[in-house]
Design an enzyme around this catalytic site. Structure first.
Site, PDB file in Angstrom:
ATOM      1  N   ASP A  52      12.759  -6.135   5.256  1.00 55.52           N
ATOM      2  CA  ASP A  52      12.010  -6.330   6.503  1.00 55.52           C
ATOM      3  C   ASP A  52      12.658  -7.406   7.385  1.00 55.52           C
ATOM      4  O   ASP A  52      12.947  -7.179   8.558  1.00 55.52           O
ATOM      5  CB  ASP A  52      10.607  -6.855   6.137  1.00 55.52           C
ATOM      6  N   GLU A  75       7.539  -7.222  14.417  1.00 56.41           N
ATOM      7  CA  GLU A  75       6.433  -7.446  13.487  1.00 56.41           C
ATOM      8  C   GLU A  75       6.563  -8.780  12.751  1.00 56.41           C
ATOM      9  O   GLU A  75       5.566  -9.424  12.440  1.00 56.41           O
ATOM     10  CB  GLU A  75       6.349  -6.300  12.472  1.00 56.41           C
ATOM     11  N   ASP A 127       9.484  -2.303  14.721  1.00 57.56           N
ATOM     12  CA  ASP A 127       8.962  -2.387  13.356  1.00 57.56           C
ATOM     13  C   ASP A 127      10.178  -2.246  12.444  1.00 57.56           C
ATOM     14  O   ASP A 127      10.747  -1.161  12.310  1.00 57.56           O
ATOM     15  CB  ASP A 127       7.929  -1.279  13.083  1.00 57.56           C
ATOM     16  N   ILE A 129      10.631  -2.352   9.170  1.00 55.81           N
ATOM     17  CA  ILE A 129      10.384  -1.315   8.151  1.00 55.81           C
ATOM     18  C   ILE A 129       8.948  -0.872   8.289  1.00 55.81           C
ATOM     19  O   ILE A 129       8.019  -1.612   7.942  1.00 55.81           O
ATOM     20  CB  ILE A 129      10.591  -1.810   6.707  1.00 55.81           C
ATOM     21  N   ASP A 130       8.769   0.315   8.811  1.00 58.42           N
ATOM     22  CA  ASP A 130       7.433   0.888   8.864  1.00 58.42           C
ATOM     23  C   ASP A 130       7.289   1.758   7.618  1.00 58.42           C
ATOM     24  O   ASP A 130       8.205   2.498   7.265  1.00 58.42           O
ATOM     25  CB  ASP A 130       7.316   1.731  10.142  1.00 58.42           C
ATOM     26  N   THR A 132       6.106   0.419   4.352  1.00 58.21           N
ATOM     27  CA  THR A 132       6.669  -0.387   3.253  1.00 58.21           C
ATOM     28  C   THR A 132       6.346   0.226   1.875  1.00 58.21           C
ATOM     29  O   THR A 132       7.156   0.121   0.955  1.00 58.21           O
ATOM     30  CB  THR A 132       6.146  -1.838   3.306  1.00 58.21           C
ATOM     31  N   HIS A 220      -4.908   3.250   5.402  1.00 56.98           N
ATOM     32  CA  HIS A 220      -4.344   3.325   6.757  1.00 56.98           C
ATOM     33  C   HIS A 220      -4.877   4.509   7.549  1.00 56.98           C
ATOM     34  O   HIS A 220      -4.676   4.581   8.764  1.00 56.98           O
ATOM     35  CB  HIS A 220      -2.811   3.424   6.697  1.00 56.98           C
ATOM     36  N   LYS A 247       6.114  10.670  10.252  1.00 55.76           N
ATOM     37  CA  LYS A 247       5.101  11.685  10.583  1.00 55.76           C
ATOM     38  C   LYS A 247       5.263  12.153  12.031  1.00 55.76           C
ATOM     39  O   LYS A 247       5.101  13.321  12.335  1.00 55.76           O
ATOM     40  CB  LYS A 247       3.685  11.128  10.359  1.00 55.76           C
ATOM     41  N   ASP A 274       3.825   0.142  15.457  1.00 57.81           N
ATOM     42  CA  ASP A 274       3.538   1.250  14.544  1.00 57.81           C
ATOM     43  C   ASP A 274       3.485   2.595  15.263  1.00 57.81           C
ATOM     44  O   ASP A 274       3.390   3.639  14.604  1.00 57.81           O
ATOM     45  CB  ASP A 274       2.187   1.034  13.840  1.00 57.81           C
TER      46      ASP A 274
HETATM   47  P1  AMP Z   1       1.399   4.586   7.234  1.00 61.28           P
HETATM   48  O1  AMP Z   1       2.849   4.632   6.950  1.00 61.28           O
HETATM   49  O2  AMP Z   1       0.929   5.764   8.017  1.00 61.28           O
HETATM   50  O3  AMP Z   1       0.592   4.320   5.989  1.00 61.28           O
HETATM   51  O4  AMP Z   1       1.173   3.373   8.217  1.00 61.28           O
HETATM   52  C1  AMP Z   1       1.700   2.115   7.936  1.00 61.28           C
HETATM   53  C2  AMP Z   1       1.158   1.136   8.928  1.00 61.28           C
HETATM   54  O5  AMP Z   1      -0.260   1.141   8.909  1.00 61.28           O
HETATM   55  C3  AMP Z   1       1.533  -0.290   8.629  1.00 61.28           C
HETATM   56  O6  AMP Z   1       2.683  -0.624   9.359  1.00 61.28           O
HETATM   57  C4  AMP Z   1       0.326  -1.107   9.054  1.00 61.28           C
HETATM   58  O7  AMP Z   1       0.619  -1.932  10.155  1.00 61.28           O
HETATM   59  C5  AMP Z   1      -0.671  -0.074   9.497  1.00 61.28           C
HETATM   60  N1  AMP Z   1      -2.055  -0.369   9.077  1.00 61.28           N
HETATM   61  C6  AMP Z   1      -2.495  -1.388   8.306  1.00 61.28           C
HETATM   62  N2  AMP Z   1      -3.851  -1.346   8.175  1.00 61.28           N
HETATM   63  C7  AMP Z   1      -4.273  -0.277   8.900  1.00 61.28           C
HETATM   64  C8  AMP Z   1      -5.572   0.281   9.162  1.00 61.28           C
HETATM   65  N3  AMP Z   1      -6.679  -0.244   8.648  1.00 61.28           N
HETATM   66  N4  AMP Z   1      -5.618   1.374   9.972  1.00 61.28           N
HETATM   67  C9  AMP Z   1      -4.499   1.924  10.451  1.00 61.28           C
HETATM   68  N5  AMP Z   1      -3.250   1.441  10.234  1.00 61.28           N
HETATM   69  C10 AMP Z   1      -3.130   0.347   9.464  1.00 61.28           C
HETATM   70 MG    MG Z   2       4.457  -0.629  10.416  1.00 60.26          MG
END
Ligand code: AMP
Ligand code: MG
Length: 332
Positions: A52, A75, A127, A129-130, A132, A220, A247, A274
């Site tokens: 990151d 980030e 970001d 690393i989105d 993680t 998430h 996605k 994100d």
């Molecule tokens: P994903 O890869 O779709 O699981 O999304 C990852 C991202 O979700 C991370 O970079 C977080 O910043 C974000 N995230 C963290 N908590 C939440 C939440 N409660 N609702 C939606 N996104 C979130």
């Molecule tokens: Mg992210």
């Protein structure tokens, strides 16, 4: 620079591509060297920490050299590195594989450039690393970079080091970038060859034929609310779960027709890093992205977008998904 200046946008595009390629190479190396099953089982987050910070340093340093006047919303900040010289040295060692002459101080300065507040004006958003969790599972993650001017995304680059180049050959070659420039369409860039191919969303117009993507992590995205919505749309295909902004890439290249992202936490406000790059790539590939009430997303709001719920589609499905969402929220 302004959106009217095509030459500047070309330069921004090529520098953003190079920065994301270099950062993706760093994350890929960290993953190969530091992530093993033991790490995943112990939930030791140190590899993702190194990757990151390293990726943010690489991208920020290159952007600072090319565009010193354009601030960055990133980030990460370097506080943890300033408090832990061993971590700082480890991160610097990986960054030096890309920029051999960079010092630890310069690495930390580069990371700390990411503290811009966003809002109006011109800035980069990153970001490093989105996804993680996907990175630690050796599955999908993304390096996400966008150039935004007064809320409009001018350039978007998504680095997806583990994404199959051909969705029809999931066990085949991996490693792609997705690139979009405002008004000029979107492409998939194959990392092994540097070749670019225009991409477009799918033509699916009947929701019962839709395939949808959603987060792996139930923290998430609200899997149960999204499952209910899918049933009300007669979607029979099981959701494809994937970490990260990959996605958005899946919808942009027609692999899926819908991406649902309804936050499980009331009041959660999505971060611009994100969403911004992935959303633009879908739009330039012909799709639509909006909040759950159909409004366009607002990237001039600050470091967040002002809503927790959003969805992206191939465009053809947008109106019927929106009415299903409206019915769902009226019934709840
Ligand atoms: P994903 O890869 O779709 O699981 O999304 C990852 C991202 O979700 C991370 O970079 C977080 O910043 C974000 N995230 C963290 N908590 C939440 C939440 N409660 N609702 C939606 N996104 C979130
Ligand atoms: Mg992210």
């Amino acid at each position: 620079m302004s959106s009217a200046s095509f030459q500047s946008l070309d330069r921004a595009r090529s520098i953003a591509i190079q920065a994301v390629l270099d950062a993706s190479q760093l994350t890929h190396r960290v993953q190969a060297e530091l992530v093993d099953d033991d790490v995943v089982q112990k939930r030791d987050r140190s590899p993702v920490t190194v990757a990151d910070y390293g990726a943010q340093a690489v991208v920020s340093h290159q952007l600072a050299q090319a565009f010193p006047e354009i601030p960055l919303v990133g980030e990460e900040d370097a506080a943890a590195l300033r408090a832990d010289s061993e971590l700082a040295t480890k991160v610097t060692r990986f960054v030096q594989q890309v920029s051999p002459d960079i010092s630890t101080d310069e690495v930390m300065t580069a990371i700390d450039r990411g503290q811009h507040a966003g809002g109006s004006g011109l800035f980069w958003v990153l970001d490093p690393i989105d996804g993680t969790k996907g990175f630690l599972r050796r599955q999908q993650y993304a390096v996400c970079l966008a150039l935004i001017e007064n809320g409009r995304v001018l350039v978007a680059v998504l680095g997806c080091p583990n994404l199959p180049v051909d969705p029809a050959d999931p066990d085949g070659e991996r490693g792609c970038l997705f690139v979009a420039v405002d008004g000029r369409g979107a492409t998939q860039y194959r990392v092994s060859t540097g070749t670019e191919t225009p991409i477009t969303v799918s033509s699916v117009a009947d929701s019962s034929d839709a395939s949808f993507v959603e987060s792996v992590e139930a923290a998430h995205a609200d899997h149960s609310r999204q499952g209910q919505l899918a049933r009300s749309l007669n979607i029979s295909n099981a959701p494809v779960r994937m970490d990260s902004q990959c996605k958005f890439a899946a919808v942009a290249r027609g692999q899926a027709s819908l991406y649902l992202r309804l936050s499980p936490k009331p009041g959660y406000d999505q971060k611009i890093w994100d969403i911004a790059a992935g959303a633009k790539i879908i739009e330039e590939a012909g799709g639509t992205v909006s909040d759950a009430t159909g409004k366009p997303l607002n990237f001039a709001h600050g470091r967040t977008i002002g809503t927790g719920d959003l969805f992206a589609s191939n465009g053809h499905l947008h109106a019927c998904v929106l009415s299903a969402l409206t019915r769902q929220s009226e019934d709840s």
